[in-house]
Design an enzyme around this catalytic site. Structure first.
Site, PDB file in Angstrom:
ATOM      1  CG  HIS A   1      -2.512   2.678  -6.560  1.00  0.00           C
ATOM      2  ND1 HIS A   1      -1.573   1.667  -5.311  1.00  0.00           N
ATOM      3  CD2 HIS A   1      -2.903   3.251  -6.345  1.00  0.00           C
ATOM      4  CE1 HIS A   1      -3.129   2.211  -4.418  1.00  0.00           C
ATOM      5  NE2 HIS A   1      -3.792   3.416  -5.341  1.00  0.00           N
TER       6      HIS A   1
ATOM      7  CE  LYS B   1       3.874 -11.281  -6.790  1.00  0.00           C
ATOM      8  NZ  LYS B   1       3.753 -10.227  -5.998  1.00  0.00           N
ATOM      9  NE  ARG B   2      -1.307  -6.126 -12.438  1.00  0.00           N
ATOM     10  CZ  ARG B   2      -0.054  -5.684 -13.123  1.00  0.00           C
ATOM     11  NH1 ARG B   2      -0.329  -5.005 -14.701  1.00  0.00           N
ATOM     12  NH2 ARG B   2      -0.290  -4.351 -12.313  1.00  0.00           N
TER      13      ARG B   2
ATOM     14  CE  LYS C   1       2.169  -7.290 -10.451  1.00  0.00           C
ATOM     15  NZ  LYS C   1       2.091  -7.306  -9.669  1.00  0.00           N
TER      16      LYS C   1
ATOM     17  CB  THR D   1      -2.118  -5.577  -0.896  1.00  0.00           C
ATOM     18  OG1 THR D   1      -2.439  -6.085  -2.073  1.00  0.00           O
ATOM     19  CG2 THR D   1      -1.973  -4.290  -0.859  1.00  0.00           C
TER      20      THR D   1
ATOM     21  CE  LYS E   1      -4.923  -8.465  -0.181  1.00  0.00           C
ATOM     22  NZ  LYS E   1      -4.958  -8.930  -1.695  1.00  0.00           N
TER      23      LYS E   1
END
Length: 815
Positions: free
Chosen positions: A361, A549-550, A555, A657, A661
């Site tokens: 992942h 998100k985390r 990110k 993901t 969504k």
């Protein structure tokens, strides 16, 4: 949705069952029972119905002989259970009417249900999506993990800083768990190995002097849409075989008398304990082995009870490793086969390889787990000896394949220089290795694991992630769901590919206007939530720009904040400037020990306060940081989002993901060519997405050249002004350490290229703002994103796993 379940369980049947639970569990009649008691009774009634369905495929006397999958993951993030199960089984109407007759609203009962605190982010949510999709498609796929008492943590923002508090999800989450003490397994830690010779003259290793911990299974039932199959998420809870040392207690040593109990039970207390110290590493190793050993032991016992032999174990069982955390399943399966059932190394290895598959992942080094050999050997001496032997045998293959490339061999070795490399072991032992987006799979095959793919190319494949779209669309966004049903019928609830039919309405003005009204209504709902939780008034006519998100530097939440500060500076320099009003919404948790991530959260919170107090800015740009981001919170955010921020540095995000969504709820992606963004771009085309920044090859090249100098970007006055503000203070708080990470990091300054991508990111935002001015155009972009989202269904992903990796068939066809 009409189901056979709804036909059997009428309103009157629900009333009868609820009355029965109230009487048996609380000694109450309906007119004296509290709402809490009605909530518990409703949960137990729904759980009982699921148990009745579960029994037909999973009871020990069941005639089912289909191959089953066991999905091992350190985390699952199922969200709330009551609403999801009621929706999947199609019994909303009957249950709502029964509760209404008792004077209770089903929606109020739903609100009492907790998010199960079993995961942190995308990894856990994906695992839960796959269990849901597998049950929907009729596959027997079961999750295996730990029953964390406090989950990851409950995030509180205090004084602009993240604080971590225990998440007491089990207070109500207990209602969804079925404890099966008779299936408890013993787990052994520590001790010594002793060489013994058996009756056949073979030398064996006997494990002695170990400490025992009990693994007690607590099962959460997982329903699929239509209710034809119910599978299991088995959560192992750690217990001590000795509750108290009476001898120590009698001597007045009360704390010591309870020490062994606490040592055992701490294993299942908290997900991902901080491992910057030896104690944290020890606990993580114990956690991973704990649930893996319990799972392997239980599966082998179950199989041999039904089939008398383990020779064909792989024909009836597939074990899937979700990232590297459960990698110990490989040596543990070997251990049990050899030490408990007498298999030779060669036969045990064949069974292991035929049984186990592995999903990678991440390309991030910290997620490719490595353990110090001395610590690992101390905790798990038998497993260490098996891993060493796997490594020794693989080293022979390495020398045969790469005799002249010592550097490559060294990168592929499993045990080397006092370290066990768990990902390498997965690559050696798994029958299949997959990435989770086309780009990510290319990277792990051609770059990260290129040595492995060269000698075992058939192992490597791709399965792009997918989402449980019925939760994120049908449950979270009922207004949009009803409108889609009006336009194309309800077949999309079974087959997400049906959403493609919406593209026929791309030029229908009335459809686009209705879509806009639905988005406005969802924005108003989120605005009300924001005001209630944060006390900030947001304008639903502003652009709702979302990054949830985390929190991790790759990110690039920091890049988002850079742009917001840029807009702030433009307004301060020219208060009359024409800027599209925007509301920037963040939701993120930072790992408790991740100092820089926590500072970025503080930066966002302080920036929010500073903008709120500034009369020039307040009505034009806002920042909202929503604490304790969760599945339930995301179900409010996703339907309201208009811009989906997917801005990780290209080549770093495996898939994502959240992008899917947001897409299925009509948000338009503003992102890099990273992870599944590449496939979203391919699906929607250039006209319905905003792409910016370097691609993965360009980012890799810039890093490898070793010539990147962030100081060269300071010639851009916009960047230098932002950096100056970090040092002078935002809301009176200085963020010099963030500025230093951009300019003076001792390892690699600005390692995720925030400054290099800033201009391109700003330009993408300008394009998005201009596009938003034309509401018809924007609504068309939104519709096209919804129509192209079907490919990102978890149903599709699970079917690919089932057909190409697990080789399983459904026990119940979808109806």
């Amino acid at each position: 949705m009409e189901t056979m379940i709804a036909a059997v369980y009428s309103k009157s049947e629900f009333k009868r069952r609820i009355e029965n639970k109230l009487l048996r569990n609380f000694g109450r009649e309906p007119d004296t029972a509290s709402q809490e008691q009605f909530y518990i009774a409703s949960c137990i009634v729904v759980r009982d119905i699921m148990s009745e369905i579960w029994l037909k495929d999973h009871d020990e006397d069941s005639q089912t002989t289909e191959k089953q999958v066991y999905y091992l993951s350190m985390e699952f993030l199922p969200g709330t259970s009551l609403k999801n199960n009621v929706f999947n089984m199609g019994i909303q109407k009957e249950l709502a009417e029964a509760l209404s007759d008792f004077g209770h609203d089903l929606n109020n009962i739903y609100d009492m249900d907790p998010d199960a605190g079993l995961g942190n982010g995308g990894l856990g949510r994906l695992a839960s999506c796959y269990l849901d999709a597998a049950a929907t498609r009729g596959y027997l796929v079961h999750g295996m993990s730990i029953c964390y008492e406090y989950g990851i943590f409950k995030q509180k923002i205090t004084g602009g800083e993240q604080t971590e508090q225990p998440d007491h999800w089990l207070d109500r989450g207990e209602n969804w768990l079925i404890t099966k003490k008779e299936e408890t397994e013993e787990i052994h830690f520590g001790g010594k190995l002793e060489e013994v010779w058996d009756e056949s003259g073979r030398m064996r290793l006997r494990h002695k002097g170990y400490t025992t911990v009990l693994a007690v299974p607590r099962d959460m039932l997982i329903s699929g849409y239509g209710g034809n199959v119910v599978n299991t998420l088995r959560l192992w809870q750690s217990k001590s075989p000795i509750s108290i040392d009476m001898e120590l207690f009698a001597k007045g040593k009360y704390l010591q008398a309870m020490e062994e109990k606490h040592r055992a039970e701490i294993i299942s207390k908290i997900l991902y304990p901080e491992d910057a110290h030896r104690e944290g590493k020890e606990l993580r190793i114990k956690q991973q082995y704990f649930f893996i050993s319990a799972t392997i032991q239980s599966l082998l016992k179950k199989h041999i009870k039904k089939y008398d032999s383990l020779d064909k174990f792989a024909d009836k069982n597939a074990i899937h490793i979700n990232d590297t955390h459960p990698a110990m399943a490989i040596p543990e399966l070997m251990r049990v086969l050899m030490d408990c059932y007498g298999y030779t190394w060669e036969d045990a290895w064949k069974i292991t390889v035929d049984t186990i598959s592995y999903t990678n992942h991440t390309v991030m080094p910290e997620a490719l787990e490595k353990w110090p050999t001395d610590l690992f050997k101390e905790i798990l001496p038998r497993l260490y000896s098996i891993i060493n032997e796997i490594s020794r045998r693989f080293n022979i293959d390495l020398f045969r394949n790469y005799p002249d490339n010592e550097a490559l061999r060294e990168s592929m070795i499993i045990v080397s220089n006092g370290t066990i490399r768990m990902a390498n072991m997965c690559l050696v032992a798994a029958n299949t290795v997959n990435g989770v987006s086309s780009l990510h799979s290319d990277i792990i095959r051609d770059d990260l694991f290129r040595g492995f793919s060269a000698i075992m190319p058939a192992k490597f494949t791709n399965v792009t992630n997918g989402i449980a779209y019925r939760r994120w669309l049908c449950q979270a966004n009922p207004l949009l769901t009803d409108f889609i049903t009006e336009l194309i019928g309800d077949k999309f609830k079974r087959d997400a590919a049906e959403l493609e039919r919406l593209s026929a309405f791309a030029d229908d003005t009335s459809v686009l206007e209705t879509l806009d009204r639905i988005k406005r209504s969802n924005k108003e709902r989120l605005a009300n939530y924001i005001y209630k939780k944060n006390g900030i008034v947001t304008d639903p006519s502003s652009v709702f720009d979302v990054q949830v998100k985390r929190l991790h530097e790759y990110k690039r939440q920091l890049l988002n904040i850079f742009h917001i500060i840029y807009l702030y500076n433009q307004i301060k320099k020219n208060p009359s400037i024409d800027i599209q009003p925007r509301t920037f919404i963040f939701g993120a948790k930072a790992a408790a020990g991740y100092a820089m991530a926590k500072r970025i959260i503080s930066l966002a919170c302080n920036l929010s306060e500073m903008l709120e107090r500034d009369n020039d800015v307040r009505g034009r740009i806002k920042v909202v940081f929503l604490e304790n981001y969760s599945v339930s919170l995301s179900e409010i955010i996703m339907p309201a989002a208009e811009i989906s921020e997917q801005i990780s540095l290209a080549g770093k995000e495996a898939s994502g993901t959240g992008n899917m969504k947001l897409m299925i709820n009509g948000a338009v992606t503003l992102g890099t060519e990273d992870g599944a963004n590449v496939e979203i771009h391919r699906a929607v085309g250039d006209d319905n997405i905003f792409i910016f920044g370097m691609n993965a090859d360009e980012a890799k090249s810039l890093r490898n050249l070793g010539q990147y100098n962030p100081w060269t970007y300071f010639s851009n006055p916009d960047i230098s002004e932002i950096m100056t503000l970090f040092n002078s203070g935002i809301n009176g708080v200085k963020f010099g350490e963030i500025a230093n990470s951009i300019t003076n990091n001792t390892t690699f300054a600005d390692q995720y290229f925030v400054l290099a991508d800033f201009d391109s990111y700003r330009n993408a935002h300008e394009k998005a703002a201009n596009a938003y001015q034309d509401k018809n155009k924007w609504n068309k972009m939104s519709l096209m994103n919804i129509s192209k989202a079907g490919i990102f269904s978890a149903d599709r992903a699970v079917s690919e796993y089932a057909e190409n990796i697990w080789h399983i068939n459904p026990v119940a066809e979808e109806k």
